[in-house]
Design an enzyme around this catalytic site. Sequence first.
Site, PDB file in Angstrom:
ATOM      1  N   ASN A 184     -35.780   9.568 -66.611  1.00 42.50           N
ATOM      2  CA  ASN A 184     -36.577   8.339 -66.611  1.00 42.50           C
ATOM      3  C   ASN A 184     -35.993   7.433 -67.685  1.00 42.50           C
ATOM      4  O   ASN A 184     -36.184   7.671 -68.874  1.00 42.50           O
ATOM      5  CB  ASN A 184     -38.042   8.699 -66.921  1.00 42.50           C
ATOM      6  CG  ASN A 184     -38.916   7.466 -67.036  1.00 42.50           C
ATOM      7  OD1 ASN A 184     -38.476   6.345 -66.792  1.00 42.50           O
ATOM      8  ND2 ASN A 184     -40.163   7.668 -67.439  1.00 42.50           N
ATOM      9  N   GLU A 236     -47.132   6.075 -69.886  1.00 39.74           N
ATOM     10  CA  GLU A 236     -46.817   4.730 -70.381  1.00 39.74           C
ATOM     11  C   GLU A 236     -47.311   3.648 -69.424  1.00 39.74           C
ATOM     12  O   GLU A 236     -47.459   2.493 -69.824  1.00 39.74           O
ATOM     13  CB  GLU A 236     -45.306   4.623 -70.654  1.00 39.74           C
ATOM     14  CG  GLU A 236     -44.940   5.418 -71.901  1.00 39.74           C
ATOM     15  CD  GLU A 236     -43.502   5.858 -71.987  1.00 39.74           C
ATOM     16  OE1 GLU A 236     -42.648   5.355 -71.243  1.00 39.74           O
ATOM     17  OE2 GLU A 236     -43.220   6.745 -72.828  1.00 39.74           O
ATOM     18  N   HIS A 292     -47.155   7.680 -64.903  1.00 42.93           N
ATOM     19  CA  HIS A 292     -46.607   8.009 -66.222  1.00 42.93           C
ATOM     20  C   HIS A 292     -47.576   7.532 -67.303  1.00 42.93           C
ATOM     21  O   HIS A 292     -48.194   6.482 -67.145  1.00 42.93           O
ATOM     22  CB  HIS A 292     -45.235   7.345 -66.396  1.00 42.93           C
ATOM     23  CG  HIS A 292     -44.501   7.876 -67.584  1.00 42.93           C
ATOM     24  ND1 HIS A 292     -44.806   7.496 -68.868  1.00 42.93           N
ATOM     25  CD2 HIS A 292     -43.497   8.782 -67.679  1.00 42.93           C
ATOM     26  CE1 HIS A 292     -44.005   8.151 -69.704  1.00 42.93           C
ATOM     27  NE2 HIS A 292     -43.211   8.938 -69.004  1.00 42.93           N
ATOM     28  N   GLU A 294     -46.596  15.994 -68.637  1.00 41.85           N
ATOM     29  CA  GLU A 294     -46.048  15.363 -69.838  1.00 41.85           C
ATOM     30  C   GLU A 294     -47.146  15.171 -70.885  1.00 41.85           C
ATOM     31  O   GLU A 294     -47.874  14.173 -70.849  1.00 41.85           O
ATOM     32  CB  GLU A 294     -45.460  13.980 -69.493  1.00 41.85           C
ATOM     33  CG  GLU A 294     -44.308  14.011 -68.523  1.00 41.85           C
ATOM     34  CD  GLU A 294     -43.356  12.844 -68.743  1.00 41.85           C
ATOM     35  OE1 GLU A 294     -42.147  13.054 -68.595  1.00 41.85           O
ATOM     36  OE2 GLU A 294     -43.805  11.732 -69.080  1.00 41.85           O
ATOM     37  N   SER A 317     -39.787  15.229 -74.891  1.00 45.48           N
ATOM     38  CA  SER A 317     -38.789  15.670 -75.872  1.00 45.48           C
ATOM     39  C   SER A 317     -37.920  16.831 -75.372  1.00 45.48           C
ATOM     40  O   SER A 317     -37.552  17.720 -76.137  1.00 45.48           O
ATOM     41  CB  SER A 317     -39.454  16.029 -77.209  1.00 45.48           C
ATOM     42  OG  SER A 317     -40.108  14.890 -77.746  1.00 45.48           O
ATOM     43  N   LYS A 374     -36.767   4.525 -68.424  1.00 49.06           N
ATOM     44  CA  LYS A 374     -37.768   3.614 -69.009  1.00 49.06           C
ATOM     45  C   LYS A 374     -37.175   2.199 -69.143  1.00 49.06           C
ATOM     46  O   LYS A 374     -36.415   1.793 -68.292  1.00 49.06           O
ATOM     47  CB  LYS A 374     -38.267   4.185 -70.333  1.00 49.06           C
ATOM     48  CG  LYS A 374     -38.751   5.643 -70.182  1.00 49.06           C
ATOM     49  CD  LYS A 374     -39.493   6.162 -71.378  1.00 49.06           C
ATOM     50  CE  LYS A 374     -39.960   7.590 -71.114  1.00 49.06           C
ATOM     51  NZ  LYS A 374     -40.713   8.153 -72.218  1.00 49.06           N
ATOM     52  N   GLY A 408     -41.236  11.301 -76.576  1.00 45.65           N
ATOM     53  CA  GLY A 408     -40.487  10.458 -77.507  1.00 45.65           C
ATOM     54  C   GLY A 408     -40.741  10.780 -78.973  1.00 45.65           C
ATOM     55  O   GLY A 408     -40.353  10.027 -79.859  1.00 45.65           O
TER      56      GLY A 408
END
Length: 266
Positions: free
Chosen positions: A10, A98, A96, A182, A228, A12, A188
């Site tokens: 991904n 985000e 996701h 996730e 991660s 992003k 991250g």
Amino acid sequence: MPRKPFIAGNWKMNKTICEGIALANELKGLVEGINDVDIAVCPTFVALSKIGDAIKGSNIMLGAQDTFWKESGAWTRQIAPGMLLDAGAKWVIIGHSETRGRFGTVDAELEGVLNYFGEKDITVNMKAKAAFAVGLNTIIACGELLSEREAGKTDEVIVAQMKTDLAGFSNEQAMKMVIAYEPVWAIGTGKVCDAEEADRVCGVIRKVIKEMYGAEIAEAVRIQYGGSVKPDNAAELLGKPNIDGALVGGAALKASDFVGIIKGAR
Ligand code: 13P
């Protein structure tokens, strides 16, 4: 039948078109001949079709990072599943954290005022159905916040997300979904979820799928871990019975790291 590992990158909001093409070309060379792992890259919308051209004929598939649930019309800024297909995508990531606005970086002042993109479990479900309707495959993401984990609510949060996110698919559609677990606190941050624990939560997800779609589908559906993932922790995570792949963020932006993770899946 054993589940084929699936490693998706991904990207992003990273890489210009030019940089993305360079990364795709480098990857292509490095993964040539690998056919025991499914591989996908998910660039930004604006780079999709160019990256699609770059990987044409290779063993790398193209994915998008989100979609909308309408086919077309007056929906400024939105991108329909059919448009992703048209751009060459085979996959789309839906839900996701985000896009769910669950990552907790809103300025304190704006907390509660801003709700990023208005994603809810029900919109995740609508987007997935719209994606299936045009023949896209979906990577449906779920995950708990650190505060939810610390309150002992991980399983409850995940089960609730899955029950709404995955509701009402046909068996054929359910077979085509991939779930990405996730944990939001691991994304991250460099704080990878312990492999045993990631495997346990993926097992909880598989149990929900079993309750919703039966044992055969639950055994066939692939569940990725994301958060991660790096070349040095990939093999341990991917060696777990319920973890069938990875959804990779930061480490997907460097060909050698991404390939290191793909090798960890073999
Ligand atoms: P990182 O690999 O950068 O933690 O990101 C994970 C992720 O969110 C993939 O979708």
